[in-house]
Design an enzyme around this catalytic site. Structure first.
Site, PDB file in Angstrom:
ATOM      1  N   ASN A  19      31.570 -11.349  30.719  1.00 54.31           N
ATOM      2  CA  ASN A  19      31.773 -11.165  31.915  1.00 54.31           C
ATOM      3  C   ASN A  19      31.154 -11.366  33.406  1.00 54.31           C
ATOM      4  O   ASN A  19      30.905 -12.059  34.639  1.00 54.31           O
ATOM      5  CB  ASN A  19      33.070 -11.306  32.354  1.00 54.31           C
ATOM      6  CG  ASN A  19      34.600 -11.639  31.881  1.00 54.31           C
ATOM      7  OD1 ASN A  19      34.248 -13.239  32.059  1.00 54.31           O
ATOM      8  ND2 ASN A  19      35.392 -11.185  32.002  1.00 54.31           N
TER       9      ASN A  19
ATOM     10  N   GLU B 292      34.594  -8.091  22.639  1.00 56.60           N
ATOM     11  CA  GLU B 292      34.091  -6.073  23.140  1.00 56.60           C
ATOM     12  C   GLU B 292      34.778  -5.234  22.768  1.00 56.60           C
ATOM     13  O   GLU B 292      35.576  -5.097  23.308  1.00 56.60           O
ATOM     14  CB  GLU B 292      33.808  -6.924  24.132  1.00 56.60           C
ATOM     15  CG  GLU B 292      32.782  -7.819  24.657  1.00 56.60           C
ATOM     16  CD  GLU B 292      32.256  -8.242  26.518  1.00 56.60           C
ATOM     17  OE1 GLU B 292      31.706  -8.879  26.966  1.00 56.60           O
ATOM     18  OE2 GLU B 292      33.614  -7.820  27.124  1.00 56.60           O
TER      19      GLU B 292
ATOM     20  N   SER C  74      39.896  -7.932  31.019  1.00 55.39           N
ATOM     21  CA  SER C  74      39.058  -8.488  31.056  1.00 55.39           C
ATOM     22  C   SER C  74      38.167  -8.024  32.157  1.00 55.39           C
ATOM     23  O   SER C  74      37.226  -8.868  32.541  1.00 55.39           O
ATOM     24  CB  SER C  74      38.992 -10.383  30.922  1.00 55.39           C
ATOM     25  OG  SER C  74      39.807 -10.204  31.941  1.00 55.39           O
TER      26      SER C  74
ATOM     27  N   HIS D  38      38.412  -6.019  23.688  1.00 55.92           N
ATOM     28  CA  HIS D  38      38.230  -7.466  24.814  1.00 55.92           C
ATOM     29  C   HIS D  38      37.926  -8.549  23.939  1.00 55.92           C
ATOM     30  O   HIS D  38      37.165  -9.018  23.504  1.00 55.92           O
ATOM     31  CB  HIS D  38      37.355  -7.529  26.012  1.00 55.92           C
ATOM     32  CG  HIS D  38      37.394  -8.843  26.916  1.00 55.92           C
ATOM     33  ND1 HIS D  38      36.348  -8.898  27.129  1.00 55.92           N
ATOM     34  CD2 HIS D  38      38.441  -9.616  27.108  1.00 55.92           C
ATOM     35  CE1 HIS D  38      36.519  -9.660  28.188  1.00 55.92           C
ATOM     36  NE2 HIS D  38      37.885  -9.863  27.844  1.00 55.92           N
TER      37      HIS D  38
END
Length: 502
Positions: free
Chosen positions: A195, A157, A124, A145
């Site tokens: 993120n 992702e 991540s 991800h």
């Protein structure tokens, strides 16, 4: 490179923790032979048993048939050595976030799998380029991800490293679909998409509280009721854990060369250093009792015994504000020198409105109408204001069946500030080509349960309003934190949709 829909497609999952178990589960539910490996003796076998138990519970709840559950269980195997991954068509690494460990593991995997095998990392935070650097065949390395809990969170992702081959990224997208996930393709960058995109919601909420504009409870209530976020930024931080979101904020901030848009606040660090990590420790921004149940604290609702205002004047002609007044039963007349004066600024604070319009700042009450006001209304006043005027207006609003949150003077209130920053960060991601505008919106809705994507939010604010809010914040604070992106400025100037391609 084997086709993803092949009946004998084999996926290896390295790491039998929570994420690895979830990845193995959705892989098996996709009908693929799934091999679990973990360095800890017995961990992979235990993970298989845990996954089987989850599948059984899905059957009990009517979410899966007995036949489908049995088929998924039959797909899962476990091995004790890396050599057991030799037949895999894709291997997904899901071990802890340590670059040296990942590079060593990828080398070991490369030694046993075929050159056609895709090797993906569930990292991540670590750049895919850094992991691939140690590999012999860099083009087959990418990120895949997932989000926790994997069986529930639909987003995945697909991270393209600088040398990731087109076919590898395409195959991983198809693999995600076979796992019943929704893939978005993202460039290799700090924080990837979700993120990175999630920073603005929390960091601007933190900034509002740091500036003493509002309390955490007030910020959360406004963003839930007026912007329909499932959770406010502070309860969200408490849920994920301050020990998680504070370090991630630093990683993303440093990864983008300390871009002030991504800077967190001293109060974030202070809470982290104090060990107040949220629900897991019984206290963070809020207090929690047994089982993580929130303990009632300070109310975000403004309470007053003032008599409701019957008539107000408007600081300037504003049809939207006039309609709001009519809706809550508030008569609008001329300024008699004693009545409250209302304004509904976009970006401006109450002080700026008073100076610009000549309205008496002591009686001026600013109301945020650039959001949903059906259940909660935010009001603010300038320094030195006569709070009896605010309270009279608040009493009228409450009498209409709405709640009121009263904050200190701030350009953009609370909702406008946080929404503008979330949306601006979305336009930044589009500007640098991190992902397509559609995928940016999709990822943020699926990955963080946002009520709308950041580019959709910009459209909802109105592009010109969006620019005005940011420019007002930048002018008041003098900070580049609030600078609008070129992507946003150009589309606002040309009156184009926010997702218009460059």
């Amino acid at each position: 490179m084997k086709k993803i829909d092949a009946t004998d497609y084999t996926v290896g999952v390295v790491g039998a923790g929570a994420m690895g178990q979830g990845i193995a589960q959705v892989s098996a539910q996709g009908g693929m032979r799934t091999i679990i490996l973990d360095a800890k003796p017995g961990a992979a076998e235990s993970a298989k048993a845990t996954i089987a138990g989850r599948l059984d519970r899905m059957v009990e709840k009517g979410r899966m048939s007995d036949t489908a559950a049995a088929a998924a269980k039959d797909c899962i195997e476990f091995v004790e050595e890396v050599s057991g991954l030799a037949d895999c068509d894709t291997v997904v690494e899901a071990v802890f976030e340590d670059l040296d460990v990942k590079q060593s593991l990828f080398k070991q995997i490369e030694d046993v799998v075929s050159d056609d095998c895709i090797i993906a990392s569930n990292t991540s935070s670590i750049p895919i380029a850094s992991i691939a650097r140690a590999c012999r065949v860099k083009g087959r390395v990418a990120g895949l991800h997932f989000f926790n809990p994997v069986p529930i969170m639909k987003l995945v992702e697909v991270i393209r490293g600088p040398e990731t081959e087109d076919a590898v990224a395409a195959n991983l997208s198809e693999l995600g679909k076979r796992m019943t996930r929704i893939p978005v393709t993202v460039k290799d960058a700090p924080g990837f998409l979700v993120n990175l995109g999630g920073r603005a919601f929390t960091t601007e909420g933190l900034r509002v509280v740091h500036d003493a504009v509002a309390t955490p409870a007030q910020v959360d209530a406004i963003m839930r009721d007026c912007r329909h976020f499932r959770m406010g930024p502070f309860e969200l931080m408490d849920l994920t854990g301050i020990d998680v979101n504070y370090p991630v904020s630093l990683i993303v901030y440093e990864g983008y060369m300390q871009d002030p848009r991504l800077k967190t606040s001293p109060i974030h660090k202070a809470l982290h250093d104090a060990g107040r990590l949220g629900r897991k420790t019984g206290g963070g921004w809020f207090q929690y009792g047994e089982g993580g149940k929130p303990v009632p604290g300070e109310s975000p609702d403004h309470e007053t015994n003032a008599a409701p205002a019957k008539q107000v004047a408007l600081a300037e002609d504003d049809p939207v504000l006039a309609a709001f007044c009519a809706d809550i039963g508030l008569a609008v007349g001329t300024d008699d020198g004693t009545c409250p004066i209302l304004a509904a600024p976009v970006g401006e604070d109450a002080t700026t409105v008073a100076v610009r319009t000549g309205a008496d700042f002591r009686r001026l009450v600013a109301v945020d109408l650039l959001c949903d006001t059906a259940t909660r209304v935010t009001v603010m006043t300038a320094p030195g204001a006569d709070l009896s005027a605010r309270d009279a207006v608040a009493a009228t609003i409450v009498a209409s069946g709405r709640k009121v949150t009263a904050i200190k003077d701030s350009p953009g209130f609370v909702s406008q500030r946080i929404s503008a920053m979330v949306a601006n960060l979305g336009t930044f991601m589009a500007e640098i080509g991190l992902a397509s505008p559609d995928d940016i919106d999709l990822a943020m809705k699926l990955g963080l349960n946002y009520p709308m994507g950041p580019l959709e939010l910009s459209s909802d604010l109105g592009l010109k309003n969006h620019v005005e809010i940011l420019e007002a914040l930048q002018a008041m604070t003098g900070e580049d934190r609030y600078r609008p992106t070129s992507w946003l400025r150009r589309r606002a100037a040309l009156d184009l949709p926010i997702d218009t391609p460059s």
